[in-house]
Write a protein that holds these residues in place. Structure first.
Motif: not given
Length: 286
Positions: A53-62, A229-233
């Motif tokens: 989130i810090v690097e890429y911003g907020n998100y919604s997961l639906v 997503l790759h970076k987060g994993l």
């Protein structure tokens, strides 16, 4: 423009920025209230996105609408759903239209399969003493599941049907001999289905195993979403939160399977003949 009005407009834009920066991601939705197969898939995506989130911003997961696997593959190719990711086992044909993150999300553990069977099927299993005899039994699979090609390549007798919840009734009625389920799946399914299906039995002697890494796939055009997503994993793996979540979802079921006491028949997965990515450090072994 008056200073007060200018300040007000600036505050509106400042407060609106997180909403404007919000990125929607879509995961595969369940087929019914009793279908819990995609909960881990969702939670691991959520974990990885939180890490960035810090690097890429907020998100919604639906969630996506309910769909079978073939439909999910097509939907991920067409980008009709925003940043749609599906968890799928490696198949060379997917590379034509999809990219994947080279981290096996479930650590390959779904390649260990236990058997649901019926009273009649259990009687047949009692007479099995080698893989050739097991190959003579009918094995139930969902239509379009990747396991079908693996099992048929290994000379198993596969029958298919389309409805996930109906597969347990299929076995309960002895319309097939065995229904292999992943070591991460069987426990919750058995607890739920046994209540209404008295002829459903969990075999305690046998298991199958084949290499079965599953990856997050998405459209080749979703480069930014895939990179995030790759970076987060990777972050979650390094800080231990990946393993912590994996254990929360799967450890009880793995322990309950008691794999070390079972007769395990190891099969090949022909799809991996051309797979050269080193993922061994992520893979589970007991």
């Amino acid at each position: 423009m008056k200073p007060i009005l200018s300040l007000a407009i600036s505050l509106i834009f400042a407060c609106s920025w997180p909403l404007l920066a919000n990125t929607t991601f879509t995961y595969r939705g369940s087929n019914s209230d009793s279908d819990v197969r995609f909960q881990y898939e969702f939670r691991l995506m959520q974990l990885a996105l939180d890490k960035t989130i810090v690097e890429y911003g907020n998100y919604s997961l639906v969630p996506s609408p309910a769909m079978n696997f073939s439909r999910a593959i097509k939907m991920s190719q067409t980008q009709q759903l925003s940043n749609f990711f599906i968890l799928a086992s490696y198949q060379k044909k997917h590379s034509n239209n999809l990219n994947y993150i080279p981290i096996p999300a479930q650590r390959g553990v779904l390649g260990y399969k236990l058997f649901f069977t019926s009273t009649q099927g259990q009687a047949k299993l009692l007479n099995v003493s080698n893989v050739a005899e097991l190959q003579q039994l009918s094995i139930l699979q969902g239509q379009s599941w990747h396991d079908i090609s693996i099992l048929r390549t290994n000379k198993f007798n596969v029958v298919t049907t389309t409805n996930y919840d109906g597969m347990f009734e299929f076995i309960n009625q002895n319309r097939a001999d065995i229904f292999p389920r992943g070591v991460t799946e069987f426990l919750s399914e058995f607890r739920l289905k046994k209540k209404t299906l008295p002829n459903l039995i969990l075999d305690k002697k046998f298991a199958l195993h084949y290499p079965f890494p599953r990856f997050y796939y998405t459209s080749k055009k979703n480069t930014a979403a895939l990179n995030r997503l790759h970076k987060g994993l990777l972050i979650a793996w390094e800080d231990g939160s990946f393993i912590k979540l994996w254990r929360k979802f799967y450890q009880e079921s793995i322990d309950s399977a008691n794999l070390s006491s079972r007769v395990i028949y190891n099969l090949s997965n022909p799809e991996l003949n051309d797979f050269s990515v080193d993922i061994q450090k992520y893979m589970y072994s007991f």
